[in-house]
Enzyme design. Sequence first.
Site, PDB file in Angstrom:
ATOM      1  N   HIS A 122       0.817  -1.218   0.000  1.00  0.00           N
ATOM      2  CA  HIS A 122       0.000   0.000   0.000  1.00  0.00           C
ATOM      3  C   HIS A 122       0.858   1.278   0.000  1.00  0.00           C
ATOM      4  O   HIS A 122       0.353   2.358  -0.289  1.00  0.00           O
ATOM      5  CB  HIS A 122      -0.999   0.004   1.165  1.00  0.00           C
ATOM      6  CG  HIS A 122      -0.420   0.316   2.511  1.00  0.00           C
ATOM      7  ND1 HIS A 122      -0.058  -0.663   3.403  1.00  0.00           N
ATOM      8  CD2 HIS A 122      -0.151   1.495   3.114  1.00  0.00           C
ATOM      9  CE1 HIS A 122       0.394  -0.102   4.519  1.00  0.00           C
ATOM     10  NE2 HIS A 122       0.355   1.212   4.362  1.00  0.00           N
ATOM     11  N   ASP A 152      -0.057  -7.603   1.418  1.00  0.00           N
ATOM     12  CA  ASP A 152       0.400  -6.220   1.513  1.00  0.00           C
ATOM     13  C   ASP A 152       1.922  -6.126   1.562  1.00  0.00           C
ATOM     14  O   ASP A 152       2.481  -5.338   2.320  1.00  0.00           O
ATOM     15  CB  ASP A 152      -0.207  -5.528   2.739  1.00  0.00           C
ATOM     16  CG  ASP A 152      -0.092  -4.007   2.643  1.00  0.00           C
ATOM     17  OD1 ASP A 152      -0.032  -3.486   1.514  1.00  0.00           O
ATOM     18  OD2 ASP A 152      -0.033  -3.345   3.692  1.00  0.00           O
ATOM     19  N   GLY A 224       3.382   6.364   8.101  1.00  0.00           N
ATOM     20  CA  GLY A 224       4.768   6.603   7.724  1.00  0.00           C
ATOM     21  C   GLY A 224       5.681   5.483   8.209  1.00  0.00           C
ATOM     22  O   GLY A 224       6.768   5.275   7.682  1.00  0.00           O
ATOM     23  N   ASN A 225       5.230   4.747   9.245  1.00  0.00           N
ATOM     24  CA  ASN A 225       5.971   3.566   9.713  1.00  0.00           C
ATOM     25  C   ASN A 225       5.761   2.363   8.797  1.00  0.00           C
ATOM     26  O   ASN A 225       6.525   1.394   8.858  1.00  0.00           O
ATOM     27  CB  ASN A 225       5.544   3.164  11.124  1.00  0.00           C
ATOM     28  CG  ASN A 225       6.302   3.896  12.211  1.00  0.00           C
ATOM     29  OD1 ASN A 225       5.741   4.716  12.923  1.00  0.00           O
ATOM     30  ND2 ASN A 225       7.584   3.589  12.343  1.00  0.00           N
ATOM     31  N   SER A 226       4.700   2.412   7.979  1.00  0.00           N
ATOM     32  CA  SER A 226       4.359   1.264   7.137  1.00  0.00           C
ATOM     33  C   SER A 226       5.537   0.796   6.307  1.00  0.00           C
ATOM     34  O   SER A 226       6.159   1.587   5.595  1.00  0.00           O
ATOM     35  CB  SER A 226       3.205   1.618   6.195  1.00  0.00           C
ATOM     36  OG  SER A 226       2.013   1.790   6.908  1.00  0.00           O
ATOM     37  N   ILE A 282     -14.498 -24.673   3.106  1.00  0.00           N
ATOM     38  CA  ILE A 282     -14.287 -25.233   4.441  1.00  0.00           C
ATOM     39  C   ILE A 282     -14.936 -24.369   5.511  1.00  0.00           C
ATOM     40  O   ILE A 282     -15.316 -23.224   5.256  1.00  0.00           O
ATOM     41  CB  ILE A 282     -12.781 -25.364   4.749  1.00  0.00           C
ATOM     42  CG1 ILE A 282     -12.092 -24.004   4.574  1.00  0.00           C
ATOM     43  CG2 ILE A 282     -12.123 -26.422   3.878  1.00  0.00           C
ATOM     44  CD1 ILE A 282     -10.619 -23.985   4.955  1.00  0.00           C
TER      45      ILE A 282
END
Length: 478
Positions: A122, A152, A224-226, A282
């Site tokens: 992202h 991601d 911003g840490n992503s 399932i």
Amino acid sequence: MKSLKKIIPYLLILFMVGIFQVFNLQVGSAATDSNPVLVPGNFSQIAENVGPAVVNISTVKSIKGGGRVFRNFGPGPFNKEDPFQDFFNKFFGGDQQREFKQRSLGSGFIIDKAGLIVTNNHVIENADKIKVKLKSGDEFDAEIIGRDPNTDLALIKIDAKKELPVVKIGDSDSLRVGQWMVAIGSPFGFEQTVTTGIVSAKGRVIGSGPYDDFIQTDASINPGNSGGPLINLQGEVVGINTAIIASGQGIGFAIPINMAKGIVDQLKSSGEVTRGWLGVAIQPLSSELSAYYGIKDGKGVLVTEVFTGDPAEQAGIRPQDVILEINGKKIEDSRDLTRTIANKAVGETVAIKLMREGKEQQVKVKLSKREDSKIAGRMQQNPSGDELGVQVAEITTEMMQQYNLPKGEGVIVVEIDSQGKGAEAGVQVGDIVAEINYKKINTVKNYNEALRKIKKGEKFKMFIQRLNAGFLVIEIVK
């Protein structure tokens, strides 16, 4: 004799001092063993060692619509729709076809001296331009090597024309709740920010996709840490910081590095991720289903449907089989099965242990390629009844014998959502659905087909047999 009497008090004093010293040493030793140091002296060395391999990522994306105000709202992780979009389209509709440049920030970490960088999908998805800034201040344009929206994760590359510092990769499976963690990234653009906390939980499911298995931490993580690393006290990356809860404080989530390793390897070699596919629908084993099937530890998953032409059908797997193990590894629940099969190579043959009518069996299945678009279409054609909050199963020989059920008539309700439409109308676990709108129901497939023919909002009738209560007709609005 008199001299001995004078010496005795001094001997007694020395003896008592010796006893006290021995006792004191034992107490001190016990205290040391049972009260380990809880807070590390500092985290400076970790920051110094890992920081140079952590990068700041900035992107520029071209977007249409929303006007001046809308540009301040960017899409979140996992491609979720912006809740403000309809609002801005309505009130700034005249400006919605204009093109704007949206800027965003994220983090990443270098895994290869040649410039390969791991980050979140992202962070870089749909970007027209990606810039990477090193701790040294050097900036480089980056290219996308590959992405995997389902987890991601993304892999990008810069050409620094020199060897770059790299992180050490750890083992996320060995993490324990309560263990100290360090996060490094660029929250709100503040580069090389170091925060600390502990592992709050493992195996968190936050509804982001079929492979949720997050590490929860209270180390401060912000926009911003992503894509930045989550690091243990040995200075090893054990997770990739990915998501936060907007209304929560001290709650952040990271992708376990062990899950990311295979995905990154595939992105590096081919630019895409392929996953194994079994070809079954399932559901998890409830306590009632576990007791019914004789699964003492409650682990495993129930097969509710086998898709025509797919690997499971070709191997002889049937609805109502309970999958217990894959290649000797116990299957904990539905998500565990999904992840285990997805991590297998396309074309790989796996050994599956299953329970069928009270007996364990082994089958071998050659996996095919998971195609998400095809699967989504198939699921729409074969709904499981979840829209009513009702899960049904076909009546087996074992069920008939144990509960004196009629042979080959109806399907039995094995699980029900207490908040669903079925429960609200009065359907109960153990009910046998014999007819829907006067059409006989003998299989799960019949049941699904009958529901498909009913339009949303339309009222329909279920003809039900309830043990010790006789026959009932229940009306439900779909």
